[in-house]
Design a protein around this motif. Structure first.
Motif, mmCIF file in Angstrom:
data_model
loop_
_atom_site.group_PDB
_atom_site.id
_atom_site.type_symbol
_atom_site.label_atom_id
_atom_site.label_comp_id
_atom_site.label_asym_id
_atom_site.label_seq_id
_atom_site.Cartn_x
_atom_site.Cartn_y
_atom_site.Cartn_z
ATOM 1 N N LYS A 59 103.148 61.633 -53.478
ATOM 2 C CA LYS A 59 104.278 62.472 -53.806
ATOM 3 C C LYS A 59 105.359 61.615 -54.519
ATOM 4 O O LYS A 59 105.894 61.830 -55.492
ATOM 5 N N LEU A 60 105.375 60.172 -53.801
ATOM 6 C CA LEU A 60 106.142 59.144 -54.643
ATOM 7 C C LEU A 60 105.700 58.971 -55.844
ATOM 8 O O LEU A 60 106.513 58.852 -56.871
ATOM 9 N N ALA A 61 104.626 58.824 -56.206
ATOM 10 C CA ALA A 61 103.973 58.765 -57.475
ATOM 11 C C ALA A 61 104.414 59.821 -58.510
ATOM 12 O O ALA A 61 104.775 59.609 -59.816
ATOM 13 N N GLU A 62 104.188 61.088 -57.934
ATOM 14 C CA GLU A 62 104.702 62.081 -58.747
ATOM 15 C C GLU A 62 106.278 62.205 -59.189
ATOM 16 O O GLU A 62 106.684 62.370 -60.343
ATOM 17 N N LEU A 63 107.276 61.568 -58.390
ATOM 18 C CA LEU A 63 108.615 61.373 -58.596
ATOM 19 C C LEU A 63 108.692 60.392 -59.598
ATOM 20 O O LEU A 63 109.517 60.300 -60.549
ATOM 21 N N VAL A 64 107.976 59.251 -59.252
ATOM 22 C CA VAL A 64 108.356 57.865 -59.975
ATOM 23 C C VAL A 64 107.772 58.111 -61.382
ATOM 24 O O VAL A 64 108.457 57.545 -62.500
ATOM 25 N N LYS A 65 106.818 59.048 -61.729
ATOM 26 C CA LYS A 65 106.222 59.025 -63.289
ATOM 27 C C LYS A 65 107.685 59.507 -64.179
ATOM 28 O O LYS A 65 107.488 59.373 -65.202
ATOM 29 N N GLU A 66 108.649 60.238 -63.364
ATOM 30 C CA GLU A 66 109.636 60.864 -64.183
ATOM 31 C C GLU A 66 110.664 59.748 -64.455
ATOM 32 O O GLU A 66 111.546 60.013 -65.312
ATOM 33 N N TRP A 67 110.776 58.661 -63.602
ATOM 34 C CA TRP A 67 111.710 57.421 -63.857
ATOM 35 C C TRP A 67 111.440 56.327 -64.658
ATOM 36 O O TRP A 67 112.198 55.793 -65.177
ATOM 37 N N VAL A 68 110.097 56.031 -64.589
ATOM 38 C CA VAL A 68 109.596 54.819 -65.214
ATOM 39 C C VAL A 68 108.825 55.081 -66.468
ATOM 40 O O VAL A 68 108.141 56.020 -66.801
ATOM 41 N N LYS A 69 109.032 54.138 -67.451
ATOM 42 C CA LYS A 69 108.304 54.099 -68.799
ATOM 43 C C LYS A 69 108.250 52.721 -69.135
ATOM 44 O O LYS A 69 108.950 51.764 -68.462
#
Length: 140
Positions: A59-69
């Motif tokens: 779930k952390l990965a699911e959330l982080v994908k929205e924040w990092v680029k």
């Protein structure tokens, strides 16, 4: 006997790759660059870039994908893991990664322009190790 496996890095994201496992769990692969600068004995300025492979699960990965680029500045705390795999020719290879999973993982997105830390929403889901994942607010 005391055993500690903890890695702390702060740097800029070079690439983001999102994968899904067979059970549709999210795995986020980040490359993060850290820079080392020094002046040699002749007064010449030098810089070396070290690239780190950071793996974020669940779930952390699911959330982080929205924040990092690419280009995002991040602060991460995780554990160091080396795994063995075989390349297409059957040769053994090893990869060392920083793994962010479970309640000991920290990932903060740092907005350099405003000098503030942006944190993803709180995660209440259990990870694959059975430990509850938490955001940095839960770590203090």
């Amino acid at each position: 006997m005391l055993n500690i496996n903890k890695v702390v890095i702060a740097g800029h994201v070079g690439s983001v790759e999102i994968r899904y496992t067979g059970d549709d769990s999210v795995v986020l692969n980040l490359s993060v660059a850290t820079n080392r600068r020094w002046t040699d004995k002749d007064g010449n300025k030098n810089e070396a870039v070290e690239w780190h492979r950071v793996i974020v699960f669940g779930k952390l990965a699911e959330l982080v994908k929205e924040w990092v680029k690419k280009g995002t500045q991040v602060y991460a705390e995780g554990v160091l893991r080396t795994r063995k795999w075989q390349d297409k020719d059957g040769n053994d290879r090893w990869t060392t990664e920083i793994v962010l999973s479970g309640y000991n993982a920290i990932l903060q997105v740092v907005d350099k322009k405003e000098q503030e830390v942006k944190e993803p929403p709180k995660v209440e889901e259990a990870d694959t190790n059975g430990a509850a994942e938490q955001t940095p607010d839960d770590m203090s």
